[in-house]
Design an enzyme around this catalytic site. Structure first.
Site, PDB file in Angstrom:
ATOM      1  N   CYS A   1       0.829  -1.215   0.000  1.00 17.15           N
ATOM      2  CA  CYS A   1       0.000   0.000   0.000  1.00 17.15           C
ATOM      3  C   CYS A   1       0.862   1.263   0.000  1.00 17.15           C
ATOM      4  CB  CYS A   1      -0.903  -0.071   1.239  1.00 17.15           C
ATOM      5  SG  CYS A   1      -1.698   1.449   1.699  1.00 17.15           S
TER       6      CYS A   1
ATOM      7  N   CYS B   1       0.209   3.761   2.772  1.00 17.97           N
ATOM      8  CA  CYS B   1       0.686   3.231   4.054  1.00 17.97           C
ATOM      9  C   CYS B   1       2.170   3.517   4.216  1.00 17.97           C
ATOM     10  CB  CYS B   1       0.461   1.720   4.140  1.00 17.97           C
ATOM     11  SG  CYS B   1      -1.267   1.230   4.056  1.00 17.97           S
TER      12      CYS B   1
END
Length: 128
Positions: free
Chosen positions: A53, A56
């Site tokens: 991600c 993230c």
């Protein structure tokens, strides 16, 4: 820092986890961290993340910096692929998701790479 302040700082034991993000890799680790935080009535901020991600990864250094600046808060990082049961327990459906917990109760959440909202809610929940 004055010599007396340095001596006082040296005399005060600091847990190695204070001011750091603790990565959770097992349900046992999760239970230990949550139980310790609950018994100390500490705020817990959990970063539900995934290695694949990009948002993230962008938030990781920001989250780590918040941990350094807030040593009285427990900062946990949970990889949703590694610890699916914990992610499912908290109905995490998007990454990153940040949960704010105190004494076992979810107080708030921030979904997405919302740096300002995360900082605002950290301040709010540290004060309560």
């Amino acid at each position: 820092m004055a010599a007396s302040e340095a001596a006082a700082a040296a005399a005060t034991p600091v847990a190695p986890t204070e001011g750091t993000v603790i990565a959770i890799h097992s349900l046992e680790e999760w239970s230990i961290q949550i139980e310790e935080a609950n018994s100390a009535k500490k705020l817990v901020v959990i970063d539900f993340t995934a290695t694949w991600c990009p948002p993230c990864r962008a938030m990781a250094p920001i989250f780590a910096d918040m941990a350094k600046k807030s040593p009285n808060v427990v900062f946990l990082k949970v990889d949703v692929d590694e610890m699916k049961t914990i992610a499912e327990q908290f109905s995490v459906e998007a990454m990153p998701t940040f949960l704010f917990m105190r004494e076992g109760d979810v107080k708030d959440r921030v979904v997405g790479a919302a740096k300002e909202e995360l900082a605002r809610k950290l301040e709010l929940h540290m004060a309560s």
